[in-house]
Write a protein that holds these residues in place. Structure first.
Motif, short mmCIF file in Angstrom:
data_model
loop_
_atom_site.label_atom_id
_atom_site.label_comp_id
_atom_site.label_asym_id
_atom_site.label_seq_id
_atom_site.Cartn_x
_atom_site.Cartn_y
_atom_site.Cartn_z
N TYR A 16 -39.37 6.11 -21.22
CA TYR A 16 -39.10 7.41 -20.61
C TYR A 16 -38.53 7.22 -19.21
N GLY A 67 -52.74 7.84 -24.22
CA GLY A 67 -51.67 7.34 -23.36
C GLY A 67 -51.20 5.94 -23.70
N SER A 68 -51.74 5.34 -24.77
CA SER A 68 -51.36 3.95 -25.09
C SER A 68 -50.02 3.88 -25.83
N GLY A 69 -49.48 5.03 -26.26
CA GLY A 69 -48.15 5.03 -26.87
C GLY A 69 -48.13 5.31 -28.36
N LYS A 70 -49.27 5.75 -28.92
CA LYS A 70 -49.36 5.95 -30.37
C LYS A 70 -48.40 7.04 -30.86
N SER A 71 -48.45 8.20 -30.20
CA SER A 71 -47.59 9.30 -30.64
C SER A 71 -46.12 8.94 -30.45
N THR A 72 -45.83 8.24 -29.38
CA THR A 72 -44.46 7.80 -29.14
C THR A 72 -43.96 6.95 -30.31
P1 ADP Z 1 -50.82 8.48 -27.05
O1 ADP Z 1 -50.28 9.23 -28.22
O2 ADP Z 1 -51.35 7.13 -27.39
O3 ADP Z 1 -51.84 9.28 -26.30
P2 ADP Z 1 -48.18 8.88 -25.91
O4 ADP Z 1 -47.25 8.20 -26.84
O5 ADP Z 1 -48.28 10.35 -26.01
O6 ADP Z 1 -49.62 8.20 -26.03
O7 ADP Z 1 -47.78 8.52 -24.41
C1 ADP Z 1 -47.53 7.19 -23.98
C2 ADP Z 1 -47.07 7.22 -22.55
O8 ADP Z 1 -45.80 7.84 -22.46
C3 ADP Z 1 -47.98 7.97 -21.60
O9 ADP Z 1 -47.98 7.30 -20.37
C4 ADP Z 1 -47.31 9.33 -21.50
O10 ADP Z 1 -47.62 9.92 -20.28
C5 ADP Z 1 -45.84 8.95 -21.60
N1 ADP Z 1 -45.02 10.03 -22.18
C6 ADP Z 1 -45.16 10.57 -23.41
N2 ADP Z 1 -44.20 11.49 -23.66
C7 ADP Z 1 -43.44 11.53 -22.54
C8 ADP Z 1 -42.27 12.26 -22.15
N3 ADP Z 1 -41.70 13.15 -22.99
N4 ADP Z 1 -41.74 12.04 -20.93
C9 ADP Z 1 -42.29 11.13 -20.09
N5 ADP Z 1 -43.38 10.40 -20.39
C10 ADP Z 1 -43.96 10.59 -21.60
#
Ligand code: ADP
Ligand code: MG
Length: 352
Positions: A16, A67-72
């Motif tokens: 990001y 915040g570990s990146g799972k959803s990403t």
């Molecule tokens: P999880 O699903 O494990 O909680 P995410 O994949 O949601 O983690 O987020 C991983 C990291 O990426 C976090 O630090 C979050 O703040 C950041 N993040 C997620 N989506 C965005 C976005 N659209 N823009 C900027 N940072 C993001």
């Protein structure tokens, strides 16, 4: 074909920040070094060189703290967001090379998704919510009704077809979410913390339901959770993520018996050894034992041995598949094993 790879992700990066692709133009750095460089420049490397395979019919869990990146990662797998780098292969075909139109078709016909917040349309009834993706698929109204009725039955919502989401409990709403995602008969099923918003008791029921449904349907699944015990219950294999990286991949037992580092051991240390240890790990050789003791298999869990031991206080003979005597489990050997494990911290035992 069971056992073959359904979905594969290789060297996947999602960063990001403005124009992150420039980091990959001349990338020969080790992933962790590159990620550090990105963070120093104010970027968020949310998925760092992530790689794993999901096999046909497998429930693959991605576990990690918030915040570990799972959803990403899971969003990159369906290309709801675009990764900066890497490959996502579905049946060996590169998803990242697909056109937008192909992608919409693939998502509509091959992928089912369930989210934590249910994502139901509030002004539509249960059956309308479930039929919605079927309409997009172009099914006739009659076929939509048949398909919807089938999945409503599957998730135990019969009788609630005409309710609106607000008239349902959280658990029921998520059943609708599950039914809707299954209605399209997806080959790949993505669930992103589907039970995290539910109360513990309901969560447990939903996990049981999920396991029951998966036994019937045998989908290829990516299931995301931040709850290690949930991951243990439902995973065939799991990946543990930390700060954008996959730290370890393995079966629940592999992770518990051989945590790769202290971070993983923090999770696995919570698991009662009795749920993990197997008969061969608690047995001792006893030369002058009574004859005719009940026999047990070497991989039986300690948990299941307790009632058997209560019924046969003299012990249980552990016998291999070839009939060879491997040792005897007694109350004493069991307590000694537990004492050893508790004293040594997390269980660390070699396989085999
Ligand atoms: P999880 O699903 O494990 O909680 P995410 O994949 O949601 O983690 O987020 C991983 C990291 O990426 C976090 O630090 C979050 O703040 C950041 N993040 C997620 N989506 C965005 C976005 N659209 N823009 C900027 N940072 C993001
Ligand atoms: Mg998330």
């Amino acid at each position: 074909m069971p056992g073959s790879v359904k979905l594969s992700c290789r060297n996947l990066w999602k960063v990001y920040g403005p124009d992150p692709s420039r980091f990959f133009a001349r990338n020969s750095m080790a992933p962790e070094v590159l990620a550090t460089e990105m963070r120093a420049q104010g970027y968020i490397p949310a998925a760092i060189d992530v790689g794993f395979d999901v096999h046909v019919g497998e429930t693959f869990v991605i576990m990690g703290l918030s915040g570990s990146g799972k959803s990403t990662v899971v969003r990159c797998l369906s290309r709801l967001i675009e990764p900066e780098h890497g490959q996502v292969l579905l049946d060996g075909q590169d998803l990242l090379a697909k056109s937008d139109r192909d992608l919409i078709e693939i998502r509509r016909h091959k992928m089912g998704m369930v989210f934590q917040n249910f994502g139901l349309l509030p002004h539509l009834t249960v059956i309308e919510n479930i039929s919605f993706p079927l309409r997009l698929q172009g099914l006739t109204p009659a076929a939509q009704r048949d398909r919807a009725a089938h999945v409503i039955d599957l998730v135990g919502l019969k009788g609630r077809e005409n309710s609106y989401p607000r008239q349902l409990s959280g658990g029921q709403q998520q059943r609708v979410g599950i039914a809707r995602s299954l209605a399209v008969e997806p080959e790949l099923w993505f669930l992103d913390e589907p039970f995290s918003a539910l109360d513990p008791l309901i969560r447990r029921q939903m996990q049981d339901e999920f396991l029951r449904i998966q036994r019937v349907l045998k989908k290829s699944i990516v299931f995301i959770t931040h709850d290690f015990m949930e991951a243990l219950r439902i995973a065939d294999r799991m990946a543990i993520m930390r700060d954008g990286r996959v730290v370890q991949i393995g079966t629940p037992e592999e992770l518990i018996l051989n945590p790769a580092d202290d971070y993983i051991a923090q999770f696995t240390g919570e698991v009662p050894p009795i749920k993990i240890l197997r008969a061969h790990q608690c047995a001792v050789a006893i030369a002058n034992r009574p004859v005719g003791l009940p026999q047990i298999a070497p991989d039986e869990r300690m948990e299941g041995l307790l009632p058997k031991l209560a019924a046969s206080p003299a012990g249980l003979d552990v016998v291999g598949p070839d009939g060879a005597y491997l040792g005897t489990v007694t109350a004493t050997s069991l307590v000694e094993t537990l004492g050893r494990v508790e004293g040594a911290g997390p269980v660390r035992v070699a396989h085999g």
